[in-house]
Design a protein around this motif. Structure first.
Motif, PDB file in Angstrom:
ATOM      1  N   TYR A  32       0.806  -1.405  -0.027  1.00  0.00           N
ATOM      2  CA  TYR A  32       0.027  -0.136   0.120  1.00  0.00           C
ATOM      3  C   TYR A  32       0.705   1.291  -0.067  1.00  0.00           C
ATOM      4  CZ  TYR A  32      -4.548  -2.323   0.814  1.00  0.00           C
ATOM      5  OH  TYR A  32      -5.562  -2.845   0.731  1.00  0.00           O
ATOM      6  N   SER A  33       0.353   2.388  -0.562  1.00  0.00           N
ATOM      7  CA  SER A  33       0.963   3.543  -0.644  1.00  0.00           C
ATOM      8  C   SER A  33      -0.134   4.485  -0.008  1.00  0.00           C
ATOM      9  CB  SER A  33       1.185   4.248  -1.961  1.00  0.00           C
ATOM     10  OG  SER A  33       0.054   4.377  -2.789  1.00  0.00           O
ATOM     11  N   TYR A  34       0.275   5.688   0.165  1.00  0.00           N
ATOM     12  CA  TYR A  34      -0.590   6.813   0.843  1.00  0.00           C
ATOM     13  C   TYR A  34      -1.922   6.843  -0.088  1.00  0.00           C
ATOM     14  CZ  TYR A  34      -2.329  11.281   2.386  1.00  0.00           C
ATOM     15  OH  TYR A  34      -3.250  12.561   2.792  1.00  0.00           O
ATOM     16  N   GLU A  35      -1.663   6.942  -1.428  1.00  0.00           N
ATOM     17  CA  GLU A  35      -2.678   7.072  -2.162  1.00  0.00           C
ATOM     18  C   GLU A  35      -3.882   5.782  -2.413  1.00  0.00           C
ATOM     19  OE1 GLU A  35       0.223   9.729  -3.186  1.00  0.00           O
ATOM     20  OE2 GLU A  35       0.341   7.522  -3.123  1.00  0.00           O
ATOM     21  N   ASP A  36      -3.174   4.708  -2.030  1.00  0.00           N
ATOM     22  CA  ASP A  36      -4.140   3.614  -1.760  1.00  0.00           C
ATOM     23  C   ASP A  36      -4.806   3.589  -0.560  1.00  0.00           C
ATOM     24  OD1 ASP A  36      -3.252   2.121  -4.255  1.00  0.00           O
ATOM     25  OD2 ASP A  36      -1.257   1.723  -3.079  1.00  0.00           O
ATOM     26  N   PHE A  37      -4.191   3.970   0.473  1.00  0.00           N
ATOM     27  CA  PHE A  37      -4.789   3.885   1.889  1.00  0.00           C
ATOM     28  C   PHE A  37      -5.471   5.052   2.213  1.00  0.00           C
ATOM     29  CE2 PHE A  37      -4.169   3.122   6.601  1.00  0.00           C
ATOM     30  CZ  PHE A  37      -4.471   1.622   6.668  1.00  0.00           C
ATOM     31  N   ILE A  38      -5.331   6.282   1.968  1.00  0.00           N
ATOM     32  CA  ILE A  38      -5.681   7.365   2.384  1.00  0.00           C
ATOM     33  C   ILE A  38      -6.425   8.198   1.019  1.00  0.00           C
ATOM     34  CG2 ILE A  38      -5.762   9.650   3.332  1.00  0.00           C
ATOM     35  CD1 ILE A  38      -4.678   7.282   5.197  1.00  0.00           C
ATOM     36  N   GLU A  39      -5.984   8.736   0.008  1.00  0.00           N
ATOM     37  CA  GLU A  39      -6.575   9.080  -1.054  1.00  0.00           C
ATOM     38  C   GLU A  39      -5.312   9.455  -2.150  1.00  0.00           C
ATOM     39  OE1 GLU A  39      -8.666  12.719  -0.197  1.00  0.00           O
ATOM     40  OE2 GLU A  39      -6.719  14.095  -0.450  1.00  0.00           O
ATOM     41  N   GLY A  40      -5.861   9.488  -3.360  1.00  0.00           N
ATOM     42  CA  GLY A  40      -5.040   9.723  -4.508  1.00  0.00           C
ATOM     43  C   GLY A  40      -5.396  10.063  -5.621  1.00  0.00           C
ATOM     44  N   ILE A  41      -4.825  10.370  -6.812  1.00  0.00           N
ATOM     45  CA  ILE A  41      -5.454  10.664  -7.858  1.00  0.00           C
ATOM     46  C   ILE A  41      -5.413   9.577  -8.828  1.00  0.00           C
ATOM     47  CG2 ILE A  41      -5.200  12.156 -10.189  1.00  0.00           C
ATOM     48  CD1 ILE A  41      -3.987  14.507  -8.201  1.00  0.00           C
ATOM     49  N   THR A  94     -10.420  10.418 -17.361  1.00  0.00           N
ATOM     50  CA  THR A  94      -9.462  11.788 -16.729  1.00  0.00           C
ATOM     51  C   THR A  94      -9.146  11.489 -15.514  1.00  0.00           C
ATOM     52  OG1 THR A  94     -10.293  13.870 -16.392  1.00  0.00           O
ATOM     53  CG2 THR A  94     -12.127  12.190 -15.781  1.00  0.00           C
ATOM     54  N   PHE A  95      -8.776  12.268 -14.962  1.00  0.00           N
ATOM     55  CA  PHE A  95      -7.930  12.066 -13.417  1.00  0.00           C
ATOM     56  C   PHE A  95      -8.965  12.372 -12.292  1.00  0.00           C
ATOM     57  CE2 PHE A  95      -4.583  11.522 -16.463  1.00  0.00           C
ATOM     58  CZ  PHE A  95      -3.985  10.432 -16.137  1.00  0.00           C
ATOM     59  N   LYS A  96      -9.182  11.721 -11.398  1.00  0.00           N
ATOM     60  CA  LYS A  96     -10.061  12.176 -10.306  1.00  0.00           C
ATOM     61  C   LYS A  96      -9.523  11.736  -8.926  1.00  0.00           C
ATOM     62  CE  LYS A  96     -14.437  11.859 -12.967  1.00  0.00           C
ATOM     63  NZ  LYS A  96     -15.739  11.166 -12.909  1.00  0.00           N
ATOM     64  N   VAL A  97      -9.677  12.548  -8.004  1.00  0.00           N
ATOM     65  CA  VAL A  97      -9.183  12.224  -6.543  1.00  0.00           C
ATOM     66  C   VAL A  97     -10.256  10.929  -6.162  1.00  0.00           C
ATOM     67  CG1 VAL A  97      -9.029  12.889  -4.294  1.00  0.00           C
ATOM     68  CG2 VAL A  97      -8.355  14.724  -6.188  1.00  0.00           C
ATOM     69  N   THR A  98      -9.499  10.141  -5.695  1.00  0.00           N
ATOM     70  CA  THR A  98     -10.182   8.638  -5.156  1.00  0.00           C
ATOM     71  C   THR A  98      -9.790   8.355  -3.738  1.00  0.00           C
ATOM     72  OG1 THR A  98     -10.024   8.084  -7.536  1.00  0.00           O
ATOM     73  CG2 THR A  98     -10.723   6.401  -5.915  1.00  0.00           C
ATOM     74  N   ASN A  99     -10.963   8.094  -3.211  1.00  0.00           N
ATOM     75  CA  ASN A  99     -10.635   7.668  -1.543  1.00  0.00           C
ATOM     76  C   ASN A  99      -9.974   6.250  -1.397  1.00  0.00           C
ATOM     77  OD1 ASN A  99     -11.952  10.068  -0.697  1.00  0.00           O
ATOM     78  ND2 ASN A  99     -13.786   8.845  -0.230  1.00  0.00           N
ATOM     79  N   GLY A 100      -9.058   6.220  -0.572  1.00  0.00           N
ATOM     80  CA  GLY A 100      -8.413   4.810  -0.037  1.00  0.00           C
ATOM     81  C   GLY A 100      -9.179   4.234   0.788  1.00  0.00           C
ATOM     82  N   VAL A 101      -8.856   3.184   0.963  1.00  0.00           N
ATOM     83  CA  VAL A 101      -9.582   2.318   1.761  1.00  0.00           C
ATOM     84  C   VAL A 101      -9.661   2.850   3.309  1.00  0.00           C
ATOM     85  CG1 VAL A 101      -9.228   0.131   0.456  1.00  0.00           C
ATOM     86  CG2 VAL A 101      -7.632   0.728   2.275  1.00  0.00           C
TER      87      VAL A 101
END
Length: 216
Positions: free
Chosen positions: A1-10, A16-23
């Motif tokens: 996991y990375s921050y983008e997977d766990f918290i949120e990321g693009i 297109t690119f969107k901000v997505t919540n992590g688990v």
């Protein structure tokens, strides 16, 4: 996991690119909306990831006195976020894994620690062993318990390297061959790793374990 997977990321979504919540963020939001119940986030092998990097600024928010009180603005979405008081993080780690660093002190002080010992003396496990009506199996378990004492007393190892009872759980019908294989292919090679610099000790315990297995 990375921050983008766990918290949120693009992430790329529909061209297109969107901000997505992590688990973890989604789990926190769910707990925030249901304060009457407790939520448990269980992270197996927690020391396999760089937790400080994965949690990022949330390292502060998981502290007991910051729950439901402190909020931060997340870097991708810009949303204000907090970790609710009814969410508990349970991290599991194997201290015998030499290839991994123990968790750092910044994270350690945010957790309470509970050591889980092998359950060879647990009544349910004793009943499980006795259910096989096999004295060889019982003698082997006693020998493993003796081995664990030797491991605990070894200055280069300690109780974090004890042999666990899970090796001997859920044996199938041909359990005698399974026991042979567990000793031959699981435990003996591990002892060779434990005592790579003490061949006499390794050979001694190899003979003791194989001696039980080879009994008629």
């Amino acid at each position: 996991y990375s921050y983008e997977d766990f918290i949120e990321g693009i992430r790329p979504i529909d061209g297109t690119f969107k901000v997505t919540n992590g688990v973890f963020k989604d789990f926190c939001l769910k707990a925030q909306e249901d304060k009457s119940n407790n939520y448990y986030c269980i992270i197996d092998e927690i020391n396999r990831g760089n937790i400080s990097k994965i949690l990022g600024e949330l390292m502060m928010l998981i502290e007991t006195d910051k729950r439901d009180v402190e909020k931060i603005k997340l870097p991708y979405s810009g949303e204000e976020f907090y970790v609710p008081e009814n969410l508990y993080i349970i991290g599991m780690l194997n201290t015998a894994d030499r290839s991994l660093a123990l968790i750092d002190y910044a994270l350690r002080r945010r957790f309470s620690f509970y050591k889980v010992k092998p359950a060879f003396n647990n009544e349910k496990f004793k009943q499980y062993v006795e259910s096989y009506l096999d004295k060889k199996f019982e003698r082997l378990i006693e020998r493993i318990k003796e081995l664990n004492i030797a491991i605990c007393e070894d200055d280069s190892l300690g109780d974090g390297f004890e042999i666990g009872h899970s090796y001997f759980c859920q044996l199938k019908h041909d359990y005698e061959k399974e026991l042979d294989d567990i000793i031959e292919y699981d435990i003996v090679p591990m002892l060779k790793e434990y005592w790579f610099d003490d061949e006499n000790k390794y050979k001694d315990w190899e003979e003791k374990l194989r001696g039980v297995i080879n009994e008629q």
